[in-house]
Design a protein around this motif. Structure first.
Motif, short mmCIF file in Angstrom:
data_model
loop_
_atom_site.label_atom_id
_atom_site.label_comp_id
_atom_site.label_asym_id
_atom_site.label_seq_id
_atom_site.Cartn_x
_atom_site.Cartn_y
_atom_site.Cartn_z
N GLY A 193 -6.06 0.98 6.43
CA GLY A 193 -6.90 2.01 5.85
C GLY A 193 -8.37 1.66 5.72
N ARG A 194 -9.07 2.58 5.04
CA ARG A 194 -10.53 2.45 4.91
C ARG A 194 -10.94 1.28 4.05
N THR A 195 -10.09 0.90 3.11
CA THR A 195 -10.42 -0.23 2.23
C THR A 195 -10.64 -1.51 3.01
N TRP A 196 -9.96 -1.64 4.14
CA TRP A 196 -10.01 -2.88 4.92
C TRP A 196 -11.06 -2.84 6.03
N GLY A 203 -1.87 -2.24 -5.18
CA GLY A 203 -1.98 -2.60 -3.77
C GLY A 203 -3.40 -2.85 -3.31
N HIS A 204 -4.31 -1.95 -3.63
CA HIS A 204 -5.69 -2.09 -3.17
C HIS A 204 -6.40 -3.26 -3.86
N CYS A 205 -6.02 -3.56 -5.10
CA CYS A 205 -6.59 -4.73 -5.77
C CYS A 205 -6.17 -6.02 -5.06
N LEU A 262 0.83 -1.20 0.00
CA LEU A 262 0.00 0.00 0.00
C LEU A 262 0.87 1.25 0.00
N GLY A 263 0.33 2.32 -0.57
CA GLY A 263 1.03 3.60 -0.57
C GLY A 263 2.12 3.67 -1.61
N GLY A 264 2.71 4.84 -1.73
CA GLY A 264 3.80 5.04 -2.69
C GLY A 264 3.36 4.83 -4.12
N HIS A 265 4.15 4.07 -4.87
CA HIS A 265 3.85 3.82 -6.28
C HIS A 265 3.23 2.44 -6.50
#
Length: 281
Positions: free
Chosen positions: A232-235, A194-196, A187-190
């Motif tokens: 984060g919020r995704t989780w 990550g979220h997928c 997660l984060g950066g480039h």
């Protein structure tokens, strides 16, 4: 059929048989026979409420954590078919709670437990110490608790895919300690994917829990000022129940922060001893 504006199987099933019979010059008996065949092939099998209730009773298992106070917070314990997130800071008791729950599942339910270790925290010596303090025999649990290691998200997904239920060796409880070290690096950066990948792990958790009626228990860390779970919020929507562990002097507190069965902010004090997790008061 098109002249009668019947384009789908659903429309054919709801149409007036006598009207369709006159339009197609086909006997009503033949149309009824065709409709019955279509209903058998495409419709869902009706199930009564009592059948659903009996299936729920026979398939649901409630696993104790080994601490009565925490079990009461969880409305009895860790439920099969659901996800329990244990979130807390360093040395708050997350791993000890996982050990205690694994031991209770193996001894009380005689079921297989899979412990996925991502940070080298699994300790057979600690489990043995807890079991002997509770007067459990080594044969009662040692062959039922299996430890797997996963050091990145792909090893975790591979391990979860290998746990599909297969007969009597299917686990009743799967513990991941901890997901933060596996998921936070993507997660984060480039990291555009990550979220997928995060969603892929959440789907794997839920699929394993629902399809195999397996209890999924995993640990997570606090971030920021120690009030927000990591990832984060995704989780946030992923677990059915979230249990926060905080340190208060010599004792520790367990707090329900998300639950569909209990009121949030309920809490209980506990301590860690030779036998594992013990309530206070």
């Amino acid at each position: 059929l098109r002249r009668e504006r019947i384009m789908t199987v659903q429309q054919f099933g709801a149409a007036d048989i006598s009207q369709v019979s006159r339009a197609l010059c086909i006997s009503p008996q033949l149309l009824l026979s065709i409709r019955k065949r279509l209903l058998v092939q495409y419709s869902a099998i009706p199930v009564s409420g009592i059948q659903l209730y009996e299936h729920l009773l026979s398939s649901t298992v409630i696993i104790s954590t080994g601490c009565q106070g925490i079990d009461e917070l969880l409305y009895g314990g860790v439920y099969s078919g659901e996800l329990l997130e244990v979130v807390g800071g360093c040395a708050s008791g997350k791993t000890q709670l996982c050990f205690s729950t694994a031991l209770q599942s193996a001894v009380k339910h005689h079921s297989h437990v899979v412990y996925i270790d991502s940070g080298g925290t699994f300790s057979a010596l600690r489990l043995t110490e807890m079991a002997r303090a509770l007067n459990y025999q080594d044969d009662d649990w040692q062959s039922l608790i299996q430890c797997h290691t996963a050091y990145d998200i792909f090893q975790l997904l591979s391990c979860l895919e290998s746990l599909l239920p297969t007969g009597e060796t299917a686990p009743r409880l799967v513990i991941v300690d901890c997901v933060t070290s596996l998921l936070s690096p993507i997660l984060g950066g480039h990291q555009k994917q990550g979220h997928c990948l995060l969603q892929q792990v959440s789907r794997a958790f839920k699929s394993l829990a629902l399809n195999g009626q397996i209890a999924i228990m995993y640990t997570n860390n606090f971030v920021g000022d120690g009030q927000e779970p990591a990832l984060g919020r995704t989780w946030r929507h992923v677990p059915n129940t979230r249990l926060a562990l905080v340190t208060e002097g010599p004792s520790r507190k367990a707090i329900i922060t998300k639950s569909s069965q209990q009121a949030c902010s309920l809490s209980t004090l506990f301590t860690i001893n030779n036998s594992g997790i013990a309530g206070i008061g």
